[in-house]
Design a protein around this motif. Sequence first.
Motif, short mmCIF file in Angstrom:
data_model
loop_
_atom_site.label_atom_id
_atom_site.label_comp_id
_atom_site.label_asym_id
_atom_site.label_seq_id
_atom_site.Cartn_x
_atom_site.Cartn_y
_atom_site.Cartn_z
N ASP A 1 -6.85 -17.03 17.15
CA ASP A 1 -6.34 -15.82 16.48
C ASP A 1 -6.07 -14.73 17.51
N TYR A 2 -5.04 -13.94 17.23
CA TYR A 2 -4.68 -12.82 18.10
C TYR A 2 -5.06 -11.49 17.46
N MET A 3 -4.72 -11.31 16.18
CA MET A 3 -5.04 -10.07 15.48
C MET A 3 -5.05 -10.33 13.99
N TYR A 4 -5.43 -9.29 13.22
CA TYR A 4 -5.58 -9.41 11.76
C TYR A 4 -4.89 -8.22 11.11
N GLU A 5 -4.22 -8.50 9.99
CA GLU A 5 -3.50 -7.47 9.25
C GLU A 5 -3.99 -7.45 7.81
N VAL A 6 -4.15 -6.26 7.30
CA VAL A 6 -4.52 -6.06 5.89
C VAL A 6 -3.46 -5.18 5.25
N LYS A 7 -2.91 -5.63 4.12
CA LYS A 7 -2.02 -4.77 3.35
C LYS A 7 -2.73 -4.46 2.04
N TYR A 8 -2.55 -3.20 1.56
CA TYR A 8 -3.33 -2.77 0.41
C TYR A 8 -2.59 -1.67 -0.34
N GLY A 9 -2.98 -1.50 -1.60
CA GLY A 9 -2.41 -0.46 -2.45
C GLY A 9 -3.27 -0.29 -3.68
N THR A 10 -2.83 0.56 -4.59
CA THR A 10 -3.65 0.91 -5.76
C THR A 10 -3.22 0.20 -7.03
N SER A 11 -2.33 -0.76 -6.92
CA SER A 11 -1.98 -1.58 -8.07
C SER A 11 -1.75 -3.01 -7.60
N PRO A 12 -2.01 -3.99 -8.46
CA PRO A 12 -1.88 -5.39 -8.03
C PRO A 12 -0.48 -5.71 -7.55
N GLY A 13 -0.42 -6.36 -6.39
CA GLY A 13 0.86 -6.79 -5.85
C GLY A 13 1.71 -5.70 -5.25
N ASN A 14 1.24 -4.46 -5.30
CA ASN A 14 2.02 -3.34 -4.77
C ASN A 14 1.27 -2.74 -3.59
N TYR A 15 1.63 -3.16 -2.36
CA TYR A 15 0.89 -2.79 -1.17
C TYR A 15 1.68 -1.74 -0.39
N THR A 16 1.13 -0.54 -0.36
CA THR A 16 1.84 0.59 0.24
C THR A 16 1.41 0.88 1.67
N ASN A 17 0.34 0.23 2.12
CA ASN A 17 -0.17 0.47 3.47
C ASN A 17 -0.50 -0.86 4.14
N THR A 18 -0.35 -0.90 5.45
CA THR A 18 -0.74 -2.07 6.24
C THR A 18 -1.40 -1.59 7.54
N ILE A 19 -2.51 -2.21 7.89
CA ILE A 19 -3.14 -1.93 9.18
C ILE A 19 -3.28 -3.25 9.94
#
Length: 891
Positions: free
Chosen positions: A815-833
């Motif tokens: 593995d090189y790195m990890y990404e998380v996408k998230y938001g306040t409703s299912p399936g709707n991800y407004t942020n990624t780190i």
Amino acid sequence: MLQKFFNSLECEFYWYQPECYSISTAERIKAVVLVIFFFFAVANTAIGQNGSNYKTALNGEWEFKTDLYNVGITEEWYRSSLDTEGWETMEVPGNWDLKNEYADYVGKAWYRKTFEAPEEWRDRAIRLYFESVYNDVQVWVNGEHIGEHHVGFLPFWFDIRDKVKFGEENTLAVRADNTFKRGAIWNWGGIRRPVWLEITDKTRLENQHITSVPDINKGTADIDVALSISNQSDQQDEVEYEVIIKRNGSRIWHSDESNLDNSLLIEPGDTTKQNVSLTLAARDVDLWHFNDPNLYECIVRIYRDGKPVHQLSDRFGIRKIEVVGESLHLNGESIRTVGFNLVPEDRTTGSTLPLWRIKKDVDMMKALGANMARLSHLPLPEEFLDYLDEKGIMTFEEVSLWGKDNMVDPEHPLPKYWLNKMIQVKYNHPSIIGWSVGNEIGFTDRNPKVMEYVEGAIDQVRKLDPTRLAIYVTHSADHQEVDPVEFSDMIMFNAYGNWSERVEKAHELHPGKPIFMSEYGDHLNDENLNEAHINGKKLLNEFRGKSYMVGASLWTFNDYRSFWKAGPTWTTPPSQNRTWGVVDVHRQKKRAYYTYRREHAPVERFVVKHNNQSSAEISLTPRGNLDIPAYTLKGYTLVWTVADKNGEILDGGLEQLPVINPGDDHLQKNIRWDESDVDQLHVDLLDPQQYSVRDTTTYFTPPDSPEVISVHSASNSARIVFEPVDNAGAYKAVYGIDGFTGQTSPTINDYIELNDLEELENYRVKLIAINNAGESKPTEIIDIQLDEDELPPIIRDTTPADESFFVGYSVDRIDYMYEVKYGTSPGNYTNTIGLRNVGVLQVPNLENGTTYYYKIRNRKQWGFASEWSHEVSVTPDGDLPPFSSDCARYY
């Protein structure tokens, strides 16, 4: 029916597992906790022992900045007038390693905090108290250096009245350095435990040491209370004192009842010692035992002209621990004990040890039969020891010298200070049965002065506390006839491999002393809960049957963070989760947990045989005299219940067992019930504190089918994630290309991986849940087309926190790195780190009480991204204690 059954019982409340809470009441309990949290948050600013003495907490957000290039002192970061624009904030207590940005930071970092000192403090003593800062720390008040400390696991304090500006704002600056490291354990950095100011009269009680010596034959107990009272004023002070002993909240002794002269004249700047001795009558003596941890309270007050000046209150227990030949005795009873070593940390709270973490760990160990261990290399905080006192696990606090160490020297001042301070601040805890002066330092080619050091340190222990055991932990007693263990009251022995041969050799070279396996283990197990096997029966059988063996403590209870590398079988996985434990870093139970629950149980066999769906036979076989564990069972209870398929209790009963001694004949109990529609029978063996130390569930019908959540595929592998079923104990998959020719081994995970498949083929899969009544109906057929994708990380745990949440996940070496996408409703991800943190990462800057939905993936070293994981929901909760339904069964 159920209410009628419970009303018929002699006891009102028989089922109690302290680590668990009912799902149906979780939200109500959280609301109560919020109220309690608010109350203590307010009360903590003024915890009065009388009208003029109190604490003011300095916890919360501090200004924070790392000092990578060690310029802080040169640039005077301790100055009150320093411009701190651009500094971050860090929570205290806390560890900077929990923040993504500093997950691997080693070095120095600075903390700054301001506080007000009202005019009414001017004639008081003001003490700045740190419960623990790791590891090397320097402290400034208003730009003036006031002191330093170099033991990251012990409290320290400074009297700062002469440094404080009254009626003004004061600046506190702290430089912490986590460079110091011990063995494979992570060096969590920062102000890891609470900080406060103590505002008291200038004449105050410094401590009280309570020594209790029971007379086992008469039933009485001699108590000695050694008081230390200081006078920080510039004039002589005359005070009076009183001592009160309470049991269960009721006073049983008061110094007024004796002929003591309770007046003291203390010179300015002096500290006066005073001893109060008394004898408790047999009617007032309840001994402390790991199965019956009775506690007393000793309250000491000092007065001036009849008005209260200061007060201390400490709990203590009355118990007698002694070595008799090659046996260990507690209150006159020969005991053979078991336990776990614990690394006091987890991946989401670090080494801060909030009270809920302490309680859950101790409760889980008690349910695993633990009653004695050199619990940790690292001295434990007061709250931890308080809970061990309450629940009954005997332990040894240790000066953490290890391996090749330049502090293994009788002239080195730090170990002497460490030992003195440790005994001074922890003296009253009955759970501490001995003091350890070091661990695995015994080879003279590595530590030439080890014999002189251990002899001197053991002598120091015996002078400071002759009522407890003075020990040294060896790994060399089987290799050398001249070994520091000769100075130790008993042989605390660490061994990894050739266990029976090694203890036999240690006994041959150093006869006449009992041996306790303070550490034993084989090799690292696994992060995969299902693959984590430890052959506990085989290991413990290496020690059983030997008259001089008095117990064993596995390394370890929990996995812990590390980057230790030592060959193919000892190297920490790339997740930084070192896998020695029976639970993982998130406290999820591995298969090894259940193995050790059986092997640590105080009975050898616990069998339930059902004749039909209306009766069963319970058979219980006590352990033998030379078994491990082996001790007298008093106050144990059998509890049984039958329930329907929804888990609703239909009938049940309990029976108090007679006193059971090692070597007694087996017991047999028959039970019957009249209810129909019974789906399951559950039987528990409860200890006197209502911990279930052995249980079994018999199902009469197979489980429901599991529900598939997501399916992921790669070129020659696939993963199916599913929702666990309440009445299932394991799961398997049947699979194939044309037919269902393959089958996986049963797993306790919530996912199944199919590996070594034919590349890019189309597979058909069905999942099956299993219990001891049989198999569920298979799920509908899952069609999986293998492809060129990479499998996403396995989500091992999701933990809500304050304005954030933590994700625990699997890590592969490529593995090189990890990404998380998230938001306040299912399936709707407004942020990624995206981060390179391994094993655990934190998603910050969220809103408490709002539910978030996330997925995670990894990027491989060549840059290719995996599939996204299944979606998980989580609600940041402001760091409320977690509530587990892990064993909430019949509340």
